[in-house]
Design an enzyme around this catalytic site. Sequence first.
Site, short mmCIF file in Angstrom:
data_model
loop_
_atom_site.label_atom_id
_atom_site.label_comp_id
_atom_site.label_asym_id
_atom_site.label_seq_id
_atom_site.Cartn_x
_atom_site.Cartn_y
_atom_site.Cartn_z
N ASP A 162 -7.07 -4.06 8.47
CA ASP A 162 -8.17 -4.83 7.84
C ASP A 162 -9.53 -4.41 8.41
O ASP A 162 -10.46 -4.11 7.68
CB ASP A 162 -7.94 -6.35 7.93
CG ASP A 162 -7.60 -6.83 9.33
OD1 ASP A 162 -7.39 -6.00 10.25
OD2 ASP A 162 -7.53 -8.07 9.54
N ASP A 191 -8.14 6.07 -1.00
CA ASP A 191 -9.01 5.80 -2.16
C ASP A 191 -10.34 5.23 -1.69
O ASP A 191 -11.40 5.59 -2.20
CB ASP A 191 -8.36 4.79 -3.13
CG ASP A 191 -7.55 5.47 -4.24
OD1 ASP A 191 -6.97 6.53 -3.97
OD2 ASP A 191 -7.50 4.91 -5.35
N TYR A 227 7.16 1.72 -0.32
CA TYR A 227 7.44 2.54 -1.51
C TYR A 227 8.93 2.83 -1.67
O TYR A 227 9.40 3.03 -2.78
CB TYR A 227 6.69 3.87 -1.43
CG TYR A 227 5.26 3.81 -1.86
CD1 TYR A 227 4.33 3.06 -1.15
CD2 TYR A 227 4.83 4.50 -2.98
CE1 TYR A 227 3.01 3.02 -1.54
CE2 TYR A 227 3.50 4.47 -3.38
CZ TYR A 227 2.59 3.72 -2.64
OH TYR A 227 1.29 3.69 -3.03
N ASP A 287 -2.37 4.91 1.12
CA ASP A 287 -2.72 4.93 -0.30
C ASP A 287 -4.05 4.23 -0.51
O ASP A 287 -4.96 4.74 -1.17
CB ASP A 287 -1.60 4.24 -1.10
CG ASP A 287 -1.90 4.21 -2.60
OD1 ASP A 287 -2.32 5.25 -3.14
OD2 ASP A 287 -1.71 3.15 -3.21
N LYS A 295 -0.75 -2.87 11.32
CA LYS A 295 -1.02 -4.31 11.29
C LYS A 295 -0.12 -4.94 12.34
O LYS A 295 0.70 -5.82 12.06
CB LYS A 295 -0.75 -4.84 9.86
CG LYS A 295 -1.14 -6.28 9.61
CD LYS A 295 -2.63 -6.54 9.58
CE LYS A 295 -2.90 -8.04 9.43
NZ LYS A 295 -4.34 -8.38 9.61
C1 IPM Z 1 -1.43 8.31 -5.07
C2 IPM Z 1 -1.05 7.46 -6.25
C3 IPM Z 1 0.47 7.26 -6.25
C4 IPM Z 1 0.82 6.54 -4.97
C5 IPM Z 1 1.02 6.51 -7.47
C6 IPM Z 1 0.60 7.15 -8.77
C7 IPM Z 1 2.51 6.37 -7.41
O1 IPM Z 1 -1.74 6.26 -6.25
O2 IPM Z 1 -0.93 9.44 -4.96
O3 IPM Z 1 -2.24 7.86 -4.26
O4 IPM Z 1 0.72 5.31 -4.90
O5 IPM Z 1 1.21 7.21 -4.02
MN MN Z 2 -3.27 6.15 -4.68
#
Ligand code: IPM
Ligand code: MN
Length: 367
Positions: free
Chosen positions: A219, A247, A139, A243, A187
């Site tokens: 993975d 999710d 990032y 990230d 990794k």
């Molecule tokens: C998160 C989001 C952000 C990230 C984006 C919107 C920049 O996906 O907070 O998980 O990738 O960190």
């Molecule tokens: Mn995210």
Amino acid sequence: MKIAVLAGDGIGPEVTHEAIGILRAVADLGGYDFRFQQLLIGGIAITETGSPLPRATLDACLESDAVLLGAVGDNKFNSLSPDKRPEAGLLQIRQALGGYANLRPSVAYKSLSINSPLRAEVTEGADILFVRELLGGLYFGQPRQWDRETGEAWNTMRYTRDEVVRVARVAFDLAAKRRKKVTSVDKANVLEVSQLWRAAVTEVGAEYPGVTLEHQLVDSMAMHIMNTPRNFDVVLTENLFGDILSDEAAVITGSLGMLPSATIGGAVNLYEPVHGSAPDIAGTGKANPLGAILTAAMLLRHSAKLEQDAAAIEASVIKVLDAGYRTADLARGNQPGQQTVTTREMARLVHNALNESIDRSQSMHAV
Ligand code: IPM
Ligand code: MN
């Protein structure tokens, strides 16, 4: 407490509004003084000021005691380069506030077990706390570029030992107060940066004899989270892996709309739900405010040091879910005993449950 509020885009303003409502309720009930200041970030900030993070927002955030953020992102800006998009405002504020440890709890709520595509016997009791490193890796690593002439693009995954050590300490400290296990994800079979990561985490682990440390490759970890979510307590990982895996872990809870987060370790802590701006449902009453409300609970826990109030909000959320109320993301057809409610109604239900629980604890004190 001075709380800077960056509602942002899409459903950001509506869910943030409900989180503030709950914080105001806590302040009234507990006699605390919370002051909120609304500021621009993301797409709305680009539209109104030309910048995704206006100077005024940045300055006010740095002078506040905590920052509560909604969501950023708007399809209108999809064709812009990463440094001009609404998301750039988010990355800039994260960097400026300095918090490097992003805490993302993912919990299996009993009454939401049918919301997960995973079988209840797999998710039951799962309670994972992701500690995502937030200021390093791909990032922020330099160099980064898309060279349109040569048709090449590159980003840099870069960490220093110290950056790994400081976030690892946060993970071990938290694990010591939980189920005493850290799973570090990397990794290391391919990447040098992961080899450094693993060595630094191992070093920190030696300072915590009471906490078990295991290493997993990203993975296979993606698979283990789905197969055996109960095996994990604190999961420590770098920015991009965190990230993605956080999710994925929303699947345990049943909806991304449920997940809160807190970013600690810097000058000012930053609180934001994990979900995005969901522009397709903005303004329809379909947004789930519970991610933002649970984020407000994390703010009370980590910045205001009001653990009891934080726990009271979390208990109220569970109570409302147990009573069968569901926002659109959680509604599953005509389940008996369930009722679909709007963003506003869901927040009001949590508010009522909170009032009741606090009334009860006060009358218990009186006895
Ligand atoms: C998160 C989001 C952000 C990230 C984006 C919107 C920049 O996906 O907070 O998980 O990738 O960190
Ligand atoms: Mn995210």
